[in-house]
Motif scaffolding. Structure first.
Motif, PDB file in Angstrom:
ATOM      1  N   LYS A  89       0.731  -1.140   0.004  1.00  9.57           N
ATOM      2  CA  LYS A  89       0.216  -0.227  -0.021  1.00  9.57           C
ATOM      3  C   LYS A  89       0.900   1.102  -0.040  1.00  9.57           C
ATOM      4  O   LYS A  89       1.901   1.192   0.674  1.00  9.57           O
ATOM      5  N   PRO A  90       0.416   2.364  -0.612  1.00  9.66           N
ATOM      6  CA  PRO A  90       1.372   3.466  -0.560  1.00  9.66           C
ATOM      7  C   PRO A  90       1.339   4.218   0.977  1.00  9.66           C
ATOM      8  O   PRO A  90       0.560   3.871   1.424  1.00  9.66           O
ATOM      9  N   ILE A  91       2.573   4.629   0.973  1.00 10.52           N
ATOM     10  CA  ILE A  91       2.806   5.518   2.274  1.00 10.52           C
ATOM     11  C   ILE A  91       2.280   6.792   2.219  1.00 10.52           C
ATOM     12  O   ILE A  91       2.514   7.624   1.359  1.00 10.52           O
ATOM     13  N   PRO A  92       1.200   6.941   2.955  1.00  9.83           N
ATOM     14  CA  PRO A  92       0.706   8.388   3.037  1.00  9.83           C
ATOM     15  C   PRO A  92       1.822   9.694   3.170  1.00  9.83           C
ATOM     16  O   PRO A  92       2.741   9.514   3.876  1.00  9.83           O
ATOM     17  N   PRO A  93       1.710  10.591   2.448  1.00 15.73           N
ATOM     18  CA  PRO A  93       2.599  11.728   2.454  1.00 15.73           C
ATOM     19  C   PRO A  93       3.000  12.044   3.667  1.00 15.73           C
ATOM     20  O   PRO A  93       4.078  12.528   4.061  1.00 15.73           O
ATOM     21  N   GLU A  94       2.047  12.281   4.782  1.00 11.53           N
ATOM     22  CA  GLU A  94       2.249  12.677   6.129  1.00 11.53           C
ATOM     23  C   GLU A  94       3.486  11.877   6.722  1.00 11.53           C
ATOM     24  O   GLU A  94       4.066  12.330   7.669  1.00 11.53           O
ATOM     25  N   ASP A  95       3.023  10.641   6.472  1.00 13.53           N
ATOM     26  CA  ASP A  95       4.154   9.479   7.219  1.00 13.53           C
ATOM     27  C   ASP A  95       5.314   9.552   6.512  1.00 13.53           C
ATOM     28  O   ASP A  95       6.274   9.512   7.203  1.00 13.53           O
ATOM     29  N   LEU A  96       5.476   9.757   5.129  1.00 15.91           N
ATOM     30  CA  LEU A  96       6.547   9.871   4.397  1.00 15.91           C
ATOM     31  C   LEU A  96       7.659  10.871   5.074  1.00 15.91           C
ATOM     32  O   LEU A  96       8.720  10.938   5.186  1.00 15.91           O
ATOM     33  N   GLU A  97       6.835  11.944   5.481  1.00 12.40           N
ATOM     34  CA  GLU A  97       7.452  13.448   6.011  1.00 12.40           C
ATOM     35  C   GLU A  97       8.152  13.062   7.178  1.00 12.40           C
ATOM     36  O   GLU A  97       9.326  13.435   7.366  1.00 12.40           O
ATOM     37  N   ILE A  98       7.347  12.272   8.317  1.00 19.54           N
ATOM     38  CA  ILE A  98       7.892  11.642   9.206  1.00 19.54           C
ATOM     39  C   ILE A  98       9.145  10.898   9.273  1.00 19.54           C
ATOM     40  O   ILE A  98       9.836  11.097   9.914  1.00 19.54           O
ATOM     41  N   MET A  99       9.087   9.863   8.110  1.00 17.46           N
ATOM     42  CA  MET A  99      10.108   8.961   7.847  1.00 17.46           C
ATOM     43  C   MET A  99      11.285   9.478   7.528  1.00 17.46           C
ATOM     44  O   MET A  99      12.570   9.324   7.618  1.00 17.46           O
ATOM     45  N   LYS A 100      11.052  10.695   6.647  1.00 17.58           N
ATOM     46  CA  LYS A 100      12.325  11.455   6.153  1.00 17.58           C
ATOM     47  C   LYS A 100      13.018  12.296   7.088  1.00 17.58           C
ATOM     48  O   LYS A 100      14.211  12.379   7.478  1.00 17.58           O
ATOM     49  N   ARG A 101      12.066  12.858   8.168  1.00 17.68           N
ATOM     50  CA  ARG A 101      12.722  13.613   9.297  1.00 17.68           C
ATOM     51  C   ARG A 101      13.553  12.526  10.276  1.00 17.68           C
ATOM     52  O   ARG A 101      14.803  12.718  10.653  1.00 17.68           O
ATOM     53  N   PHE A 102      12.948  11.387  10.235  1.00 26.10           N
ATOM     54  CA  PHE A 102      13.851  10.401  11.344  1.00 26.10           C
ATOM     55  C   PHE A 102      15.043  10.002  10.394  1.00 26.10           C
ATOM     56  O   PHE A 102      16.047  10.192  11.157  1.00 26.10           O
ATOM     57  N   LEU A 103      15.063   9.534   9.316  1.00 23.15           N
ATOM     58  CA  LEU A 103      16.014   9.174   8.585  1.00 23.15           C
ATOM     59  C   LEU A 103      17.350  10.588   8.462  1.00 23.15           C
ATOM     60  O   LEU A 103      18.584  10.327   8.349  1.00 23.15           O
ATOM     61  N   ASN A 104      16.805  11.540   8.481  1.00 17.23           N
ATOM     62  CA  ASN A 104      17.546  12.721   8.395  1.00 17.23           C
ATOM     63  C   ASN A 104      18.272  13.230   9.793  1.00 17.23           C
ATOM     64  O   ASN A 104      18.970  14.283   9.813  1.00 17.23           O
ATOM     65  N   GLY A 105      17.828  12.514  10.993  1.00 18.03           N
ATOM     66  CA  GLY A 105      18.505  12.829  12.143  1.00 18.03           C
ATOM     67  C   GLY A 105      17.897  13.017  13.230  1.00 18.03           C
ATOM     68  O   GLY A 105      18.158  13.480  14.075  1.00 18.03           O
ATOM     69  N   GLY A 106      16.454  12.716  13.233  1.00 15.82           N
ATOM     70  CA  GLY A 106      15.909  12.946  14.446  1.00 15.82           C
ATOM     71  C   GLY A 106      14.641  13.793  14.063  1.00 15.82           C
ATOM     72  O   GLY A 106      14.332  14.300  13.073  1.00 15.82           O
ATOM     73  N   MET A 107      13.597  13.443  14.995  1.00 18.67           N
ATOM     74  CA  MET A 107      12.152  14.178  14.820  1.00 18.67           C
ATOM     75  C   MET A 107      12.334  15.707  14.887  1.00 18.67           C
ATOM     76  O   MET A 107      11.663  16.408  14.313  1.00 18.67           O
ATOM     77  N   GLY A 108      13.075  16.172  15.864  1.00 17.78           N
ATOM     78  CA  GLY A 108      13.055  17.508  16.168  1.00 17.78           C
ATOM     79  C   GLY A 108      14.069  18.434  15.006  1.00 17.78           C
ATOM     80  O   GLY A 108      14.049  19.814  15.302  1.00 17.78           O
ATOM     81  N   ASN A 109      14.693  17.699  14.050  1.00 23.85           N
ATOM     82  CA  ASN A 109      15.622  18.318  13.202  1.00 23.85           C
ATOM     83  C   ASN A 109      14.780  18.761  11.723  1.00 23.85           C
ATOM     84  O   ASN A 109      14.534  17.496  11.179  1.00 23.85           O
ATOM     85  N   ASP A 110      14.815  19.647  11.400  1.00 22.44           N
ATOM     86  CA  ASP A 110      14.231  19.804  10.040  1.00 22.44           C
ATOM     87  C   ASP A 110      15.139  20.155   8.931  1.00 22.44           C
ATOM     88  O   ASP A 110      14.944  21.107   7.820  1.00 22.44           O
ATOM     89  N   ARG A 111      16.288  19.462   8.987  1.00 21.50           N
ATOM     90  CA  ARG A 111      17.087  19.628   7.820  1.00 21.50           C
ATOM     91  C   ARG A 111      16.597  18.940   6.690  1.00 21.50           C
ATOM     92  O   ARG A 111      15.892  17.916   6.560  1.00 21.50           O
ATOM     93  N   LYS A 112      17.069  19.654   5.646  1.00 25.37           N
ATOM     94  CA  LYS A 112      16.634  18.953   4.202  1.00 25.37           C
ATOM     95  C   LYS A 112      17.586  18.907   3.355  1.00 25.37           C
ATOM     96  O   LYS A 112      18.777  19.202   3.264  1.00 25.37           O
TER      97      LYS A 112
END
Length: 112
Positions: A89-112
């Motif tokens: 099943k496709p991953i909802p965009p809001e869940d993808l955004e959470i996963m990206k933040r997590f993979l980029n170094g943590g939930m509180g980090n808004d790096r892109k």
């Protein structure tokens, strides 16, 4: 299945004659045909595998997986052309955004 039979089979799937594979691999005249009665050298077998886009292990019959690499494909999560799914099943965009933040170094980090 012999090495020569595997080469014939994958060559046919790729739309090549054995003569053409022989030529693309820069081998001597009828080198591949000679493998009916003798073992190929590693360098010659590697050249044929490279032309056909398969592994030498596949040509030697050590595996039925023609893939060149068992290494997982790297994916850039920022690539908009990547389709991500979970359990088919496709991953909802809001869940993808959470996963990206997590993979980029943590939930509180808004790096892109």
């Amino acid at each position: 299945m012999t090495t020569l039979e595997r080469i014939k089979e994958i060559s046919k799937k790729r739309g090549y004659s054995l003569t053409k594979v022989n030529e693309l691999a820069n081998l001597g005249t009828n080198t591949i045909y000679s493998w009916k009665t003798k073992e190929p050298s590693f360098n010659n077998l590697k050249a044929v595998a490279d032309v056909l886009g398969v592994s030498t292990d596949y040509l030697l019959g050590k595996t039925d997986n023609p893939s060149v690499s068992n290494k997982p494909k790297e994916v850039d999560i920022e690539d908009e052309n990547v389709i991500m799914t979970y359990e088919g099943k496709p991953i909802p965009p809001e869940d993808l955004e959470i996963m990206k933040r997590f993979l980029n170094g943590g939930m509180g980090n808004d790096r892109k």
